[in-house]
Design a protein around this motif. Sequence first.
Motif, PDB file in Angstrom:
ATOM      1  N   LEU A  78       0.825  -1.212   0.000  1.00  0.00           N
ATOM      2  CA  LEU A  78       0.000   0.000   0.000  1.00  0.00           C
ATOM      3  C   LEU A  78       0.858   1.261   0.000  1.00  0.00           C
ATOM      4  O   LEU A  78       0.529   2.245  -0.692  1.00  0.00           O
ATOM      5  N   THR A  79       1.954   1.259   0.726  1.00  0.00           N
ATOM      6  CA  THR A  79       2.865   2.413   0.735  1.00  0.00           C
ATOM      7  C   THR A  79       3.487   2.623  -0.639  1.00  0.00           C
ATOM      8  O   THR A  79       3.613   3.764  -1.114  1.00  0.00           O
ATOM      9  N   GLN A  80       3.863   1.573  -1.319  1.00  0.00           N
ATOM     10  CA  GLN A  80       4.445   1.695  -2.652  1.00  0.00           C
ATOM     11  C   GLN A  80       3.416   2.231  -3.650  1.00  0.00           C
ATOM     12  O   GLN A  80       3.749   3.086  -4.478  1.00  0.00           O
ATOM     13  N   VAL A  81       2.194   1.742  -3.601  1.00  0.00           N
ATOM     14  CA  VAL A  81       1.148   2.242  -4.499  1.00  0.00           C
ATOM     15  C   VAL A  81       0.922   3.726  -4.249  1.00  0.00           C
ATOM     16  O   VAL A  81       0.834   4.535  -5.185  1.00  0.00           O
ATOM     17  N   TYR A  82       0.840   4.134  -3.016  1.00  0.00           N
ATOM     18  CA  TYR A  82       0.632   5.544  -2.671  1.00  0.00           C
ATOM     19  C   TYR A  82       1.801   6.402  -3.169  1.00  0.00           C
ATOM     20  O   TYR A  82       1.602   7.462  -3.756  1.00  0.00           O
ATOM     21  N   THR A  83       3.025   5.938  -2.977  1.00  0.00           N
ATOM     22  CA  THR A  83       4.213   6.693  -3.395  1.00  0.00           C
ATOM     23  C   THR A  83       4.267   6.837  -4.911  1.00  0.00           C
ATOM     24  O   THR A  83       4.547   7.936  -5.439  1.00  0.00           O
ATOM     25  N   ARG A 141       1.769   6.754  -7.055  1.00  0.00           N
ATOM     26  CA  ARG A 141       0.694   7.651  -7.482  1.00  0.00           C
ATOM     27  C   ARG A 141       1.068   9.105  -7.212  1.00  0.00           C
ATOM     28  O   ARG A 141       0.743   9.985  -8.005  1.00  0.00           O
ATOM     29  N   LYS A 142       1.701   9.351  -6.099  1.00  0.00           N
ATOM     30  CA  LYS A 142       2.107  10.716  -5.785  1.00  0.00           C
ATOM     31  C   LYS A 142       3.182  11.220  -6.753  1.00  0.00           C
ATOM     32  O   LYS A 142       3.251  12.410  -7.038  1.00  0.00           O
ATOM     33  N   LEU A 143       4.017  10.322  -7.242  1.00  0.00           N
ATOM     34  CA  LEU A 143       5.052  10.733  -8.194  1.00  0.00           C
ATOM     35  C   LEU A 143       4.430  11.218  -9.507  1.00  0.00           C
ATOM     36  O   LEU A 143       4.942  12.145 -10.136  1.00  0.00           O
ATOM     37  N   PHE A 144       3.374  10.592  -9.931  1.00  0.00           N
ATOM     38  CA  PHE A 144       2.764  10.954 -11.208  1.00  0.00           C
ATOM     39  C   PHE A 144       1.550  11.851 -11.062  1.00  0.00           C
ATOM     40  O   PHE A 144       0.821  12.073 -12.011  1.00  0.00           O
ATOM     41  N   ASP A 145       1.336  12.350  -9.904  1.00  0.00           N
ATOM     42  CA  ASP A 145       0.207  13.255  -9.681  1.00  0.00           C
ATOM     43  C   ASP A 145       0.541  14.622 -10.291  1.00  0.00           C
ATOM     44  O   ASP A 145       1.590  15.199 -10.014  1.00  0.00           O
ATOM     45  N   ASP A 146      -0.357  15.128 -11.108  1.00  0.00           N
ATOM     46  CA  ASP A 146      -0.155  16.418 -11.776  1.00  0.00           C
ATOM     47  C   ASP A 146      -0.837  17.490 -10.949  1.00  0.00           C
ATOM     48  O   ASP A 146      -2.050  17.496 -10.788  1.00  0.00           O
ATOM     49  N   LYS A 147      -0.075  18.460 -10.467  1.00  0.00           N
ATOM     50  CA  LYS A 147      -0.624  19.492  -9.601  1.00  0.00           C
ATOM     51  C   LYS A 147      -0.890  20.790 -10.348  1.00  0.00           C
ATOM     52  O   LYS A 147      -1.346  21.743  -9.766  1.00  0.00           O
ATOM     53  N   ARG A 148      -0.590  20.829 -11.629  1.00  0.00           N
ATOM     54  CA  ARG A 148      -0.848  22.054 -12.397  1.00  0.00           C
ATOM     55  C   ARG A 148      -2.320  22.171 -12.678  1.00  0.00           C
ATOM     56  O   ARG A 148      -2.987  21.186 -13.019  1.00  0.00           O
ATOM     57  N   ARG A 149      -2.788  23.333 -12.573  1.00  0.00           N
ATOM     58  CA  ARG A 149      -4.198  23.577 -12.902  1.00  0.00           C
ATOM     59  C   ARG A 149      -4.252  24.292 -14.243  1.00  0.00           C
ATOM     60  O   ARG A 149      -3.617  25.297 -14.458  1.00  0.00           O
ATOM     61  N   VAL A 150      -5.051  23.764 -15.079  1.00  0.00           N
ATOM     62  CA  VAL A 150      -5.206  24.354 -16.417  1.00  0.00           C
ATOM     63  C   VAL A 150      -6.647  24.832 -16.518  1.00  0.00           C
ATOM     64  O   VAL A 150      -7.585  24.089 -16.330  1.00  0.00           O
ATOM     65  N   TYR A 151      -6.786  26.164 -16.888  1.00  0.00           N
ATOM     66  CA  TYR A 151      -8.122  26.701 -17.088  1.00  0.00           C
ATOM     67  C   TYR A 151      -8.382  26.849 -18.567  1.00  0.00           C
ATOM     68  O   TYR A 151      -7.585  27.399 -19.316  1.00  0.00           O
ATOM     69  N   THR A 152      -9.478  26.416 -19.010  1.00  0.00           N
ATOM     70  CA  THR A 152      -9.798  26.573 -20.425  1.00  0.00           C
ATOM     71  C   THR A 152     -10.905  27.520 -20.654  1.00  0.00           C
ATOM     72  O   THR A 152     -11.761  27.839 -19.932  1.00  0.00           O
TER      73      THR A 152
END
Length: 174
Positions: free
Chosen positions: A156-161, A163-174
């Motif tokens: 579970l820790t590996q799955v969480y880690t 996912r956090k690596l590939f989490d995109d935090k940029r917000r794009v407004y269209t």
Amino acid sequence: MEVEFQVIAGAGMDVDFTVLSPQGFQLVSEFRRSDGVHMVEPTEAGDYQICFDNSFSRFSEKIVFFEVIIEGQGGATGMDEELGGLVEPEGSLLEYKLEDIRDSMDSVHRRLERSRQMQTMLRAFEARDRNLLENNLWRVSFWSCASLLVMLCVALTQVYTVRKLFDDKRRVYT
């Protein structure tokens, strides 16, 4: 007199063993043994004492199998009374055959008694081994469950880690 003992269950699987004569003299003394067989010649009339001591192990109890075998034990077979009335005059062929039959029956009785004693001892070995097996099974099951829980937590820790690596935090407004 033959004394056999075996520790069947308990922590450490050992006890102190002592045989005392009727006068209080120590005939046999062993320390921290798991099993033993001792032959003691009864030279004095009276009660011999057999002592199992577990005082060195303050917190654990033990189960001990023991057997005392006294030579000539077992008593009459009942055939002496039945065959006693059949005694013929001296020198008879029947008398010799009766003596042979008595000797054979005594021999068979002694051998059956010895095989009974051996089976009892083997049952004690089996009980000790079974108890040890059940204790080991509990330990193996406990540590297997603990390892399974650790593996699940790591997964579970590996799955969480990841996912956090590939989490995109940029917000794009269209």
